[in-house]
Design a protein around this motif. Structure first.
Motif: not given
Length: 156
Positions: A37, A41, A44
């Motif tokens: 992450l 990101p 996720f």
């Protein structure tokens, strides 16, 4: 120790050991996911399922523990009287989910952690990564079903 105490010990083991397996498994997968992450990101959602998957073992152990409490009347109106033999029978009925949950939760976390690495590096590999995690889940389910069937079959 009374029959009731022995049975409750089995239920406690089902909750504790399967829960420990889930906690360790989620911790392993979660560590890998957090590392990914930091750079990706947008991954996720895909990683969340892989991190959550080892948590099912704890749910199975908890369900067996609740089933036992219901069977014993602890969550009802009247607690049943158990012989020592009945207590041991119920104790052993709780062990399949306890040990299957402990071991499979840890290993599922490792498999899902590796799957997170694959998802991070290769587009379109999410389903394949989940399938490997689900294969480990099979053994947690077998322990759960074995414990439930034994609990159903034991007369109190």
């Amino acid at each position: 120790m009374s029959g009731l105490g022995i049975a409750l010990l089995g239920g406690a083991l089902s909750v504790f050991l399967a829960g420990i397996g889930s906690a360790i498994g989620i911790g392993i997968a979660g560590q890998v996911a957090n590392g990914v992450l930091s750079e990706k990101p947008e991954k996720f959602g895909e990683m969340f399922l892989l991190v959550a998957l080892p948590g099912t073992q704890g749910i199975y152990g908890f369900a067996v523990g609740i089933w036992l409490l219901i069977k014993l009347g602890i969550l009802g109106a009247k607690v049943v009287e158990l012989t020592i033999t009945q207590g041991w029978n119920l104790f052993f009925a709780c062990l399949p989910v306890a040990f299957a949950g402990l071991v499979s939760g840890i290993h599922q976390g490792k498999v899902c952690g590796a799957g997170i690495g694959v998802v991070a590096k290769q587009e379109g590999q999410f389903i394949k990564a989940v399938m490997y995690g689900v294969l480990v889940e099979t053994y947690a389910l077998l322990g759960f079903v074995a414990s439930i069937l034994m609990l159903i079959g034991i007369k109190v």
